[in-house]
Design a protein around this motif. Structure first.
Motif, PDB file in Angstrom:
ATOM      1  N   GLU A 186      20.380  53.162 -11.923  1.00 36.85           N
ATOM      2  CA  GLU A 186      20.048  54.156 -13.086  1.00 36.85           C
ATOM      3  C   GLU A 186      20.645  53.385 -14.344  1.00 36.85           C
ATOM      4  O   GLU A 186      19.853  53.891 -15.282  1.00 36.85           O
ATOM      5  CB  GLU A 186      21.936  54.801 -12.727  1.00 36.85           C
ATOM      6  CG  GLU A 186      21.627  55.828 -11.581  1.00 36.85           C
ATOM      7  CD  GLU A 186      20.485  56.687 -11.397  1.00 36.85           C
ATOM      8  OE1 GLU A 186      19.738  57.091 -12.424  1.00 36.85           O
ATOM      9  OE2 GLU A 186      20.165  57.110 -10.317  1.00 36.85           O
ATOM     10  N   THR A 187      20.994  52.064 -14.316  1.00 40.42           N
ATOM     11  CA  THR A 187      20.767  51.208 -15.671  1.00 40.42           C
ATOM     12  C   THR A 187      19.463  50.938 -15.927  1.00 40.42           C
ATOM     13  O   THR A 187      19.155  50.984 -16.914  1.00 40.42           O
ATOM     14  CB  THR A 187      21.644  49.856 -15.500  1.00 40.42           C
ATOM     15  OG1 THR A 187      23.216  50.205 -15.161  1.00 40.42           O
ATOM     16  CG2 THR A 187      21.710  49.277 -16.728  1.00 40.42           C
ATOM     17  N   LYS A 188      18.713  50.494 -14.763  1.00 40.30           N
ATOM     18  CA  LYS A 188      17.139  50.481 -15.020  1.00 40.30           C
ATOM     19  C   LYS A 188      16.592  51.569 -15.612  1.00 40.30           C
ATOM     20  O   LYS A 188      15.640  51.459 -16.525  1.00 40.30           O
ATOM     21  CB  LYS A 188      16.678  49.951 -13.670  1.00 40.30           C
ATOM     22  CG  LYS A 188      15.110  49.818 -13.744  1.00 40.30           C
ATOM     23  CD  LYS A 188      14.382  49.779 -12.259  1.00 40.30           C
ATOM     24  CE  LYS A 188      12.954  49.746 -12.255  1.00 40.30           C
ATOM     25  NZ  LYS A 188      12.468  48.337 -12.424  1.00 40.30           N
ATOM     26  N   MET A 189      16.869  52.761 -15.046  1.00 37.24           N
ATOM     27  CA  MET A 189      16.161  53.993 -15.506  1.00 37.24           C
ATOM     28  C   MET A 189      16.279  54.247 -17.030  1.00 37.24           C
ATOM     29  O   MET A 189      15.799  54.728 -17.813  1.00 37.24           O
ATOM     30  CB  MET A 189      16.367  55.288 -14.691  1.00 37.24           C
ATOM     31  CG  MET A 189      16.102  55.179 -13.263  1.00 37.24           C
ATOM     32  SD  MET A 189      14.207  54.859 -13.137  1.00 37.24           S
ATOM     33  CE  MET A 189      13.670  56.571 -13.362  1.00 37.24           C
ATOM     34  N   GLN A 190      17.639  53.961 -17.372  1.00 39.59           N
ATOM     35  CA  GLN A 190      18.156  54.288 -18.546  1.00 39.59           C
ATOM     36  C   GLN A 190      17.600  53.007 -19.691  1.00 39.59           C
ATOM     37  O   GLN A 190      17.104  53.385 -20.690  1.00 39.59           O
ATOM     38  CB  GLN A 190      19.877  54.013 -18.676  1.00 39.59           C
ATOM     39  CG  GLN A 190      20.309  54.403 -20.164  1.00 39.59           C
ATOM     40  CD  GLN A 190      21.862  53.982 -20.164  1.00 39.59           C
ATOM     41  OE1 GLN A 190      22.591  53.691 -19.329  1.00 39.59           O
ATOM     42  NE2 GLN A 190      22.503  54.151 -21.362  1.00 39.59           N
ATOM     43  N   ALA A 191      17.471  52.064 -19.209  1.00 40.25           N
ATOM     44  CA  ALA A 191      16.680  51.056 -19.933  1.00 40.25           C
ATOM     45  C   ALA A 191      15.204  51.252 -20.058  1.00 40.25           C
ATOM     46  O   ALA A 191      14.565  51.071 -21.384  1.00 40.25           O
ATOM     47  CB  ALA A 191      16.933  49.541 -19.357  1.00 40.25           C
ATOM     48  N   ILE A 192      14.612  51.958 -19.212  1.00 38.10           N
ATOM     49  CA  ILE A 192      13.127  52.187 -19.396  1.00 38.10           C
ATOM     50  C   ILE A 192      13.223  53.323 -20.334  1.00 38.10           C
ATOM     51  O   ILE A 192      12.156  53.291 -21.236  1.00 38.10           O
ATOM     52  CB  ILE A 192      12.590  52.658 -17.672  1.00 38.10           C
ATOM     53  CG1 ILE A 192      12.579  51.544 -17.093  1.00 38.10           C
ATOM     54  CG2 ILE A 192      11.256  53.247 -18.055  1.00 38.10           C
ATOM     55  CD1 ILE A 192      11.919  51.633 -15.526  1.00 38.10           C
TER      56      ILE A 192
END
Length: 264
Positions: A186-192
């Motif tokens: 979810e951190t990855k998705m937030q960063a994207i």
């Protein structure tokens, strides 16, 4: 034979300094955000090198391209804060511009020699059907610069040689390493999504679903066939969905006259 094991090189999650060279301001997040956030937990020094200014990477209309360049720079900095990026370096070539691989090599060699990373990461330029010239040029130039950074006689005007032991390619069709990024997906998705100029539009629901499905597939395939490097914290049993990021990790020695590198 795994030459990285023969050379006793650390695995991807053990490196203490990494330089991530991306063609556009959002490529590192798409390809490796989960892994980079884990590396930060492991006290790794992370440098982002962004080659182009991203002036053409949006579905919106900007009368002044410099306006989008400024927006994308701010988005990149915010995404980097989420991932724990230590420093940002900009090469400032035009997105989709007529720069060449040769134009990139000396600046990248200089950066590599100055920071002295344990590993370089970039987009895989040998991915079949890759048609974006920025991805192809940046991937090739990064690999070449990583190889020449340790050369005693080349590029003497841009610093003292530093031998980089390994390189990792994301966006690859020939992965040999999978990182379990489930705790940080979810951190990855937030960063994207921090790159709103790219992703805050009507296509995001479909794009985000694709990223989720791709990461689940990469995890499942990685468990079956690749070197698998889980996060240090155990993922809770019972989780239905687990997510991975995959890389082609090579010793620098495999970038020259090593026909079996595709099978490494």
């Amino acid at each position: 034979m795994n030459i990285r094991h023969v050379l006793q090189l650390p695995n991807l999650l053990e490196v203490k300094s990494i330089i991530c060279v991306q063609p556009h301001p959002d490529d590192n997040e798409v390809g490796a955000a989960g892994t980079l956030r884990i590396l930060k937990d492991h006290h790794c020094d992370i440098t982002f090198v962004t080659v182009t200014d991203g002036r053409h990477g949006t579905s919106a209309v900007f009368q002044n391209p410099e306006e989008l360049v400024s927006i994308r720079r701010k988005e990149r900095i915010r995404a980097g804060e989420l991932l724990g990026v230590t420093r940002h370096i900009e090469c400032n070539f035009a997105d989709g511009g007529n720069y060449t691989e040769q134009d990139l090599i000396a600046p990248l060699v200089h950066i590599f020699r100055e920071i002295k990373p344990d590993m370089v990461m970039t987009i895989d330029p040998w991915m079949p059907y890759e048609a974006h010239p920025d991805h192809v040029k940046v991937g090739h130039a990064t690999a070449t610069a990583a190889m020449f950074a340790g050369n005693l006689t080349m590029f003497q005007e841009v610093g003292h040689p530093h031998s980089i032991p390994q390189i990792a390619f994301y966006g690859t069709s020939y992965p040999n390493t999978m990182i379990d990024i489930t705790p940080y997906f979810e951190t990855k998705m937030q960063a994207i999504y921090t790159h709103e100029s790219q992703f805050a539009n009507e296509d995001w629901p479909l794009i985000s679903q694709f990223f989720r499905m791709q990461a689940a597939e990469q995890y499942n395939k990685g468990i079956q066939s690749m070197e698998t490097l889980p996060h240090a914290q155990t993922v809770q049993d019972g989780l239905v969905d687990r997510y991975g990021e995959v890389f082609k990790v090579l010793a620098l020695r495999e970038l020259h006259f090593f026909p079996n590198a595709i099978n490494s």
